[in-house]
Design an enzyme around this catalytic site. Structure first.
Site, PDB file in Angstrom:
ATOM      1  N   CYS A  52      -1.343  -7.783  -4.041  1.00  0.00           N
ATOM      2  CA  CYS A  52      -0.259  -7.228  -3.141  1.00  0.00           C
ATOM      3  C   CYS A  52       0.741  -8.274  -2.840  1.00  0.00           C
ATOM      4  CB  CYS A  52      -0.390  -6.029  -2.212  1.00  0.00           C
ATOM      5  SG  CYS A  52       0.725  -5.434  -1.305  1.00  0.00           S
TER       6      CYS A  52
HETATM    7  N1  MHO Z   1      -2.101  -0.493  -1.830  1.00  0.00           N
HETATM    8  C1  MHO Z   1      -0.740  -0.775  -1.549  1.00  0.00           C
HETATM    9  C2  MHO Z   1      -0.168  -1.876  -2.345  1.00  0.00           C
HETATM   10  C3  MHO Z   1       1.247  -2.280  -2.182  1.00  0.00           C
HETATM   11  S1  MHO Z   1       1.539  -3.647  -3.063  1.00  0.00           S
HETATM   12  C4  MHO Z   1       3.109  -3.759  -2.973  1.00  0.00           C
HETATM   13  C5  MHO Z   1       0.007   0.390  -1.705  1.00  0.00           C
HETATM   14  O1  MHO Z   1      -0.375   1.055  -2.745  1.00  0.00           O
HETATM   15  O2  MHO Z   1       0.826   0.750  -0.821  1.00  0.00           O
HETATM   16  O3  MHO Z   1       1.268  -3.539  -4.430  1.00  0.00           O
END
Ligand code: MHO
Length: 221
Positions: free
Chosen positions: A57
């Protein structure tokens, strides 16, 4: 196809012909870096060098680099290494663009070296997880280094060999990091830029292996 899924997420990169078509318009880039106030959009000053890393992420990954004490001019989050031109976050999350969530680091090599950035890269995520980083699964969470020069490529490859040896000693698995020539970097939406500075309690799934990067790399000359 079950083996190609993890929690319902696609784990293979689509062939270019199967990727979403995207668009010609570029994403709008905020005027300034939210943390240090430097201009976020190119062109960057001539003495700067660029680096791109994918380590899960991009929210937490970007913060690791803007928090470095000196030498980082700007960081930005974006999408790279897939097929869809100017993708949106939603498209990238669908797994149908082939892109990775990445961080662009624009740095002054007279103040901080590429090798120091590589240390941050290796020590702050788990590069043995394939199309996943912790709880985040999908092709956009793969580990990647995207190189802007032969010198970056040599250092990246050498750092991978050195870090694999360190991981082996600690009983970890094979590194799955892709090391490629830098593809086009597509800036992500404005709200994703410096996200954890704007949302201090925001999600950060970043986790390393607790294995340190060895200091000396042997780079073939
Ligand atoms: N598990 C997080 C990841 C965000 S990232 C910008 C979500 O789904 O918000 O990939």
């Amino acid at each position: 196809m079950l083996s190609n899924l993890f929690g319902g997420k696609k784990l293979t990169i689509p062939a270019p012909a199967d990727a979403l078509p995207g668009r010609a318009e570029k994403m709008a880039i905020p005027a300034k870096h939210f943390v240090n106030g430097n201009p976020l959009a190119p062109p960057y000053p001539d003495n700067m060098e660029k680096a791109i890393f994918g380590m899960g992420c991009f929210w937490g990954a970007e913060r690791k680099f803007w928090q470095l004490p000196a030498g980082v001019y700007i960081t930005a989050v974006g999408y790279a290494a897939g097929s869809t031109p100017n993708p949106t976050y939603q498209e990238v999350c669908s797994g149908l663009t082939g892109h990775n969530e990445v961080v662009l680091v624009v740095f002054d090599p007279a103040v901080i070296t590429y090798q120091q950035l590589l240390k941050v890269f290796w020590e702050n995520h788990n590069p043995t997880q394939g199309m996943r980083q912790g709880n985040d699964a999908g092709t956009q969470y793969r580990s990647g280094i995207y190189c802007y020069s032969d010198s970056q490529m040599q250092l990246a490859q050498a750092s991978k060999v050195a870090y694999q040896a360190a991981l082996d000693s600690a009983g970890h698995k094979e590194i799955t990091t892709e090391i490629l020539t830098a593809p086009e970097f597509y800036y992500a939406e404005a709200y994703h830029q410096q996200y954890l500075a704007k949302n201090p309690g925001g999600y950060c799934g970043l986790g390393g292996t607790n294995v340190c990067m060895p200091e000396n790399l042997s780079v073939a000359s």
